[in-house]
Write an enzyme that holds these catalytic residues in place. Structure first.
Site, mmCIF file in Angstrom:
data_model
loop_
_atom_site.group_PDB
_atom_site.id
_atom_site.type_symbol
_atom_site.label_atom_id
_atom_site.label_comp_id
_atom_site.label_asym_id
_atom_site.label_seq_id
_atom_site.Cartn_x
_atom_site.Cartn_y
_atom_site.Cartn_z
ATOM 1 N N GLU A 58 7.640 5.091 1.988
ATOM 2 C CA GLU A 58 7.646 4.090 3.042
ATOM 3 C C GLU A 58 8.729 3.030 2.817
ATOM 4 O OE1 GLU A 58 4.865 5.177 1.553
ATOM 5 O OE2 GLU A 58 4.093 6.350 3.253
ATOM 6 N N HIS A 128 -7.465 2.602 4.391
ATOM 7 C CA HIS A 128 -6.953 3.039 5.692
ATOM 8 C C HIS A 128 -7.434 2.153 6.836
ATOM 9 C CE1 HIS A 128 -6.738 6.596 3.142
ATOM 10 N NE2 HIS A 128 -5.871 7.125 3.977
#
Length: 321
Positions: A58, A128
């Protein structure tokens, strides 16, 4: 009117902007196969040069987007998991956000960071299920949280066209909503909207909780006239619009699916109290302090703010003062 889902509104916004402007590119992990069901059909329509799968890093592809923007592109970076934003806070805040400011506007970094599925609705567990939009509002990055399909389309379009970095949070609780959208158009950044007019109390609801607030307002209609205000953009915030609402009603409740301490709900209350004399103490309905959502669905939902909590907060506010 054609019915459009929130998820498909995001897809349509991406496709429309890629058609309108060839400098718009989309990148992220597994976007060619539309893992989050937002980039469906884009690879076939626009090809691999403009719809690019990235390595599993990322920090790397977020930095790549900054460089691409400095070179003239308008990248849209998809993050399938909201917690990944913690990994790239450095790249977004210290690089993309600050470069234009520290160069006196000599460069622009028009990157859009799209987070489809922020928060949780189906037991996505601790790593998450965050809603970290308050962090980006805190440092001054333009931060939007659409509540409806029309706003999902309009705010994403405006984000892509903005010359500054914009983070677009698409809450998991809103992705499957459907609505009649006859002519989707850009929605200005920094402008809130009153979703339901009222006279007795203003409820500020963020993202998917707008729909819960509207439902609670209906349930309490025989007890109170509840105004529902949807900020849409958390930074820059439409303070004038909210203050006008609270100045009329005299009461304020904020419902936000973020953690309580240092959250956007507390900031909204503090700013309003500085500008408006309230008839009763304001209240906020949020996740608990430092909440980490459990995996078990029942516990997942128990940690998130619900309609019963919001109704109780409204009733207490009406009794006070």
């Amino acid at each position: 009117m054609p019915r459009l889902s929130y998820r498909r509104a995001l897809t349509r916004a991406l496709a429309d902007e890629m058609t309108r402007d060839e400098s718009v590119v989309v990148l992220g992990e597994d976007i060619r196969v539309a893992a989050a069901n937002v980039t469906t059909g884009l690879l076939k329509k626009f090809g691999p040069d403009r719809v690019r799968d990235t390595p599993l890093s990322e920090q790397a592809f977020t930095s790549f987007a900054t460089g691409a923007a400095l070179a003239g592109a308008r990248p849209v970076v998809e993050f399938q998991i909201p917690s990944l934003l913690f990994l790239v806070f450095e790249q977004i805040v210290n690089h993309a956000h600050k470069f234009p400011l520290m160069t006196g506007g000599q460069c622009a970094v028009p990157v859009t960071y799209l987070v489809p599925g922020s928060g949780s609705r189906t037991g996505w567990a601790g790593q998450h299920s965050d809603h970290p939009y308050a962090l980006f509002a805190h440092v001054g990055v333009t931060t939007v949280v659409p509540a409806t399909p029309a706003d999902a389309y309009g705010l994403l379009v405006s984000a892509i066209r903005c010359d500054d970095p914009v983070v677009v949070f698409a809450p998991a609780g809103a992705l499957d909503l459907r609505a009649d959208v006859s002519d989707p158009t850009p929605v200005p950044l920094g402008r809130g909207v009153v979703r339901r007019p009222g006279d007795d109390v203003t409820v500020v609801a963020v993202g998917h909780l707008v729909h819960d607030a509207l439902a609670v307002a209906d349930e309490l209609a025989d007890q109170a006239s509840v105004e529902v205000f949807d900020p849409r953009t958390l930074h820059p915030f439409d303070w004038d619009g909210l203050v006008a609402s609270v100045a009329r009603t005299g009461r304020l409740v904020v419902v936000d699916d973020g953690n309580r301490s240092c959250g956007i709900a507390g900031e909204i209350i503090a700013t309003v109290v500085e500008r408006v004399r309230l008839a009763a103490p304001p209240r906020r309905v949020t996740r608990p302090d430092g909440a980490v959502l459990p995996f078990a669905p029942a516990l997942d939902r128990a940690v998130q703010p619900g309609r019963d909590q919001l109704a109780a907060a409204i009733q207490l506010t009406l009794k006070d003062g």
